[in-house]
Scaffold this motif. Sequence first.
Motif, PDB file in Angstrom:
ATOM      1  N   ARG A 141     103.682  35.523  48.888  1.00 45.00           N
ATOM      2  CA  ARG A 141     103.722  36.744  47.877  1.00 45.00           C
ATOM      3  C   ARG A 141     103.840  37.773  48.335  1.00 45.00           C
ATOM      4  O   ARG A 141     104.232  39.513  47.929  1.00 45.00           O
ATOM      5  CB  ARG A 141     102.535  35.968  47.091  1.00 45.00           C
ATOM      6  N   ALA A 142     102.568  37.854  49.532  1.00 46.55           N
ATOM      7  CA  ALA A 142     101.869  39.560  49.674  1.00 46.55           C
ATOM      8  C   ALA A 142     102.245  39.405  51.692  1.00 46.55           C
ATOM      9  O   ALA A 142     101.136  38.870  51.898  1.00 46.55           O
ATOM     10  CB  ALA A 142     100.909  39.908  50.012  1.00 46.55           C
ATOM     11  N   VAL A 143     102.846  40.485  52.410  1.00 43.06           N
ATOM     12  CA  VAL A 143     102.697  39.961  53.622  1.00 43.06           C
ATOM     13  C   VAL A 143     102.019  41.327  54.077  1.00 43.06           C
ATOM     14  O   VAL A 143     102.161  42.524  53.794  1.00 43.06           O
ATOM     15  CB  VAL A 143     104.307  40.826  54.386  1.00 43.06           C
ATOM     16  N   SER A 144     100.689  40.648  54.671  1.00 47.09           N
ATOM     17  CA  SER A 144      99.642  41.819  55.062  1.00 47.09           C
ATOM     18  C   SER A 144     100.059  42.867  56.334  1.00 47.09           C
ATOM     19  O   SER A 144     100.719  41.747  57.488  1.00 47.09           O
ATOM     20  CB  SER A 144      98.478  40.691  55.007  1.00 47.09           C
ATOM     21  N   ILE A 145     100.366  43.843  56.906  1.00 49.85           N
ATOM     22  CA  ILE A 145     100.171  44.398  57.433  1.00 49.85           C
ATOM     23  C   ILE A 145      98.508  45.485  58.713  1.00 49.85           C
ATOM     24  O   ILE A 145      99.067  46.257  58.692  1.00 49.85           O
ATOM     25  CB  ILE A 145     101.413  45.570  57.015  1.00 49.85           C
ATOM     26  N   LYS A 146      97.604  45.119  58.033  1.00 49.19           N
ATOM     27  CA  LYS A 146      96.585  45.279  58.355  1.00 49.19           C
ATOM     28  C   LYS A 146      95.838  45.803  59.392  1.00 49.19           C
ATOM     29  O   LYS A 146      95.202  46.518  60.342  1.00 49.19           O
ATOM     30  CB  LYS A 146      95.677  44.785  56.778  1.00 49.19           C
ATOM     31  N   HIS A 147      97.004  45.181  60.148  1.00 53.25           N
ATOM     32  CA  HIS A 147      96.854  44.867  61.665  1.00 53.25           C
ATOM     33  C   HIS A 147      98.008  45.655  62.643  1.00 53.25           C
ATOM     34  O   HIS A 147      97.725  45.582  63.390  1.00 53.25           O
ATOM     35  CB  HIS A 147      96.300  42.950  62.429  1.00 53.25           C
TER      36      HIS A 147
END
Length: 300
Positions: free
Chosen positions: A234-240
């Motif tokens: 649903r949501a691809v995290s790019i926080k890293h």
Amino acid sequence: MIRINNNIGIIIETNYNYAYVYLNDEIIEVTLSKNIKGIMNRTVFTGDHVLIKNKKVIEILGRKNILSRNKIDNTKNNPKLNDTIIATNIDLALIVASPNMPKLHPRFIDRYILILNKSNINYKIVINKADLLDEESKQIIEEFQNRGVEVIITSTYSNEGIEKLKKIIKDKQVILVGQSGVGKSSLASTLTENKNIISSHVGDKTERGRHTTTKSSLYKLDDSSFIIDSPGIRAVSIKHLNISDIKDYFKEFDEFTCKYKDCSHINEPINDCGIKKALKTGKISKYRYESYIKLISEIK
Ligand SMILES: Nc1nc2c(ncn2[C@@H]2O[C@H](COP(=O)(O)OP(=O)(O)OP(=O)(O)O)[C@@H](O)[C@H]2O)c(=O)[nH]1
Ligand SMILES: [Mg+2]
Ligand SMILES: [Zn+2]
């Protein structure tokens, strides 16, 4: 190129305390030998190449890469125990999207590209549901192509692009990633002629997929070509990711120079920032600049 022979198999799917493996052209159920610690689904992953003896995994062969939804702290062969690993040993990722149902979101594709770049995984875009193409989506596709990204247009209804896709997958371990409902499982099923792969209808009201596929699963196209179907995210995290990961994705910015080397191209005055000047004269697209700001602000 994958060679599965003798005692070397490929993990198809993992469960709590067993897994399915392709071994010598057969699908067998295996468990972990005692010297491989941990609970099965957190130790071996779909795509892993493993040494099998007496229906037990006795060794996990070195991994080429690991695709994960989050950061992996440890080394490739000893990933942190978490359940966010999607698959391993990927030669090529196909980012699957559709023109409509669900609608084409270029920013969603951007995020996948960032994650794949970070894991050093090659990618191409597949626009499935060719029957739903409209002007707006054609324009979005063209923007990716203009930046040198290969886009393959397919339809599992008309079989458009399917033969082309088969050629691309040849001799590789390929993963299908993308939003729920774009047709990843339908493609896996059409490509492998495997009618047992389950796909489901996109809800009419929300246009969102139903998250039909719940875990990664590997299918065989031929002896040296494999397809991994993965669950829609649903949501691809790019926080890293860090700032340079984002900047790397905006290669067209490189030809402009700013007064300061570490210019963020955001808060600096226009006279000091080559990117802002290029934006003003139309040499950099407004769309790309806005994507850049949005991505940078997300990781800060
Ligand atoms: N119009 C159209 N619909 C398609 C096409 N291919 C697949 N679909 C439909 O898209 C819907 C979703 O397909 P799935 O294969 O389940 O999608 P998915 O990407 O695997 O979804 P998740 O498993 O939830 O991530 C189904 O109703 C399919 O029939 C196509 O070429 N054209
Ligand atoms: Mg699916
Ligand atoms: Zn700048």
